[in-house]
Write a protein that holds these residues in place. Structure first.
Motif, mmCIF file in Angstrom:
data_model
loop_
_atom_site.group_PDB
_atom_site.id
_atom_site.type_symbol
_atom_site.label_atom_id
_atom_site.label_comp_id
_atom_site.label_asym_id
_atom_site.label_seq_id
_atom_site.Cartn_x
_atom_site.Cartn_y
_atom_site.Cartn_z
ATOM 1 N N CYS A 110 0.845 -1.201 0.000
ATOM 2 C CA CYS A 110 0.000 0.000 0.000
ATOM 3 C C CYS A 110 0.877 1.248 0.000
ATOM 4 N N VAL A 111 0.429 2.254 -0.736
ATOM 5 C CA VAL A 111 1.226 3.452 -0.936
ATOM 6 C C VAL A 111 1.007 4.477 0.172
ATOM 7 N N CYS A 112 -0.252 4.761 0.523
ATOM 8 C CA CYS A 112 -0.537 5.808 1.495
ATOM 9 C C CYS A 112 -1.810 5.482 2.259
ATOM 10 N N ALA A 113 -2.100 6.294 3.266
ATOM 11 C CA ALA A 113 -3.305 6.127 4.075
ATOM 12 C C ALA A 113 -4.377 7.101 3.613
ATOM 13 N N CYS A 114 -5.620 6.704 3.770
ATOM 14 C CA CYS A 114 -6.756 7.536 3.383
ATOM 15 C C CYS A 114 -6.863 8.732 4.333
ATOM 16 N N ILE B 134 -6.460 7.548 9.841
ATOM 17 C CA ILE B 134 -5.797 6.458 10.558
ATOM 18 C C ILE B 134 -4.682 7.062 11.404
ATOM 19 N N PRO B 135 -4.640 6.753 12.710
ATOM 20 C CA PRO B 135 -3.585 7.318 13.559
ATOM 21 C C PRO B 135 -2.197 6.798 13.156
ATOM 22 N N THR B 136 -1.203 7.625 13.418
ATOM 23 C CA THR B 136 0.168 7.265 13.028
ATOM 24 C C THR B 136 0.667 6.040 13.779
ATOM 25 N N TRP B 137 0.242 5.852 15.032
ATOM 26 C CA TRP B 137 0.703 4.697 15.788
ATOM 27 C C TRP B 137 0.215 3.406 15.137
ATOM 28 N N LYS B 138 -0.993 3.437 14.541
ATOM 29 C CA LYS B 138 -1.527 2.240 13.905
ATOM 30 C C LYS B 138 -0.759 1.910 12.628
ATOM 31 N N ILE B 139 -0.393 2.927 11.878
ATOM 32 C CA ILE B 139 0.390 2.714 10.659
ATOM 33 C C ILE B 139 1.785 2.223 11.010
ATOM 34 N N GLU B 140 2.388 2.787 12.064
ATOM 35 C CA GLU B 140 3.715 2.332 12.498
ATOM 36 C C GLU B 140 3.675 0.888 12.979
ATOM 37 N N LYS B 141 2.613 0.532 13.694
ATOM 38 C CA LYS B 141 2.469 -0.839 14.171
ATOM 39 C C LYS B 141 2.304 -1.798 12.991
ATOM 40 N N TYR B 142 1.530 -1.389 11.992
ATOM 41 C CA TYR B 142 1.337 -2.217 10.799
ATOM 42 C C TYR B 142 2.643 -2.385 10.025
ATOM 43 N N THR B 143 3.400 -1.316 9.880
ATOM 44 C CA THR B 143 4.647 -1.413 9.123
ATOM 45 C C THR B 143 5.702 -2.234 9.864
ATOM 46 N N SER B 144 5.643 -2.273 11.194
ATOM 47 C CA SER B 144 6.618 -3.059 11.944
ATOM 48 C C SER B 144 6.206 -4.525 12.074
#
Length: 119
Positions: free
Chosen positions: A89-93, A98-108
């Motif tokens: 996925c390229v970016c968030a809607c 979507i909170p940044t902590w959730k994106i960081e958790k997903y990427t890790s």
């Protein structure tokens, strides 16, 4: 003191605790993965936050925070399953916020073949 003469120090700061990687199996059931992650990859490459999931047998109805509605099949080899596992996925809607902590958790989060939780 370790045998090699180097002292081992544990770093228990909150920054390192948040950087811990989660491990999930690659071939877990698709609906379980979606329920756990609460993210949906659209065909344009955007990640959407999931507001609700209604599972009926092999079909699920997903409603995102930006009020988009998706009807999906339970398939481990689907486009969405591959995109979530491989993090294509390229970016968030922006509407979903979507909170940044959730994106960081997903990427890790690591998806591995032989190691990790079966959810």
């Amino acid at each position: 003191m370790a045998k090699s003469g180097v002292m081992l120090v544990k770093n228990n700061s909150p920054e390192t605790a948040n950087k811990k990687k989660k491990y999930y199996r690659k071939n877990v059931e698709f609906f379980k993965l979606i329920e756990k992650i609460k993210l949906w990859p659209s065909r344009t490459g955007m990640l959407h936050g999931i507001k609700s999931i209604k599972i009926t047998g092999e079909i699920a109805e997903i409603i995102t925070h930006c009020d988009e509605k998706f009807i999906v099949w339970n398939s481990r080899t689907s486009r969405a399953a591959r995109w979530l596992r491989n993090k294509w996925c390229v970016c968030a809607c922006k509407k979903c916020k979507i909170p940044t902590w959730k994106i960081e958790k997903y990427t890790s989060t690591m998806m591995t073949q032989k190691w990790g939780s079966n959810l």
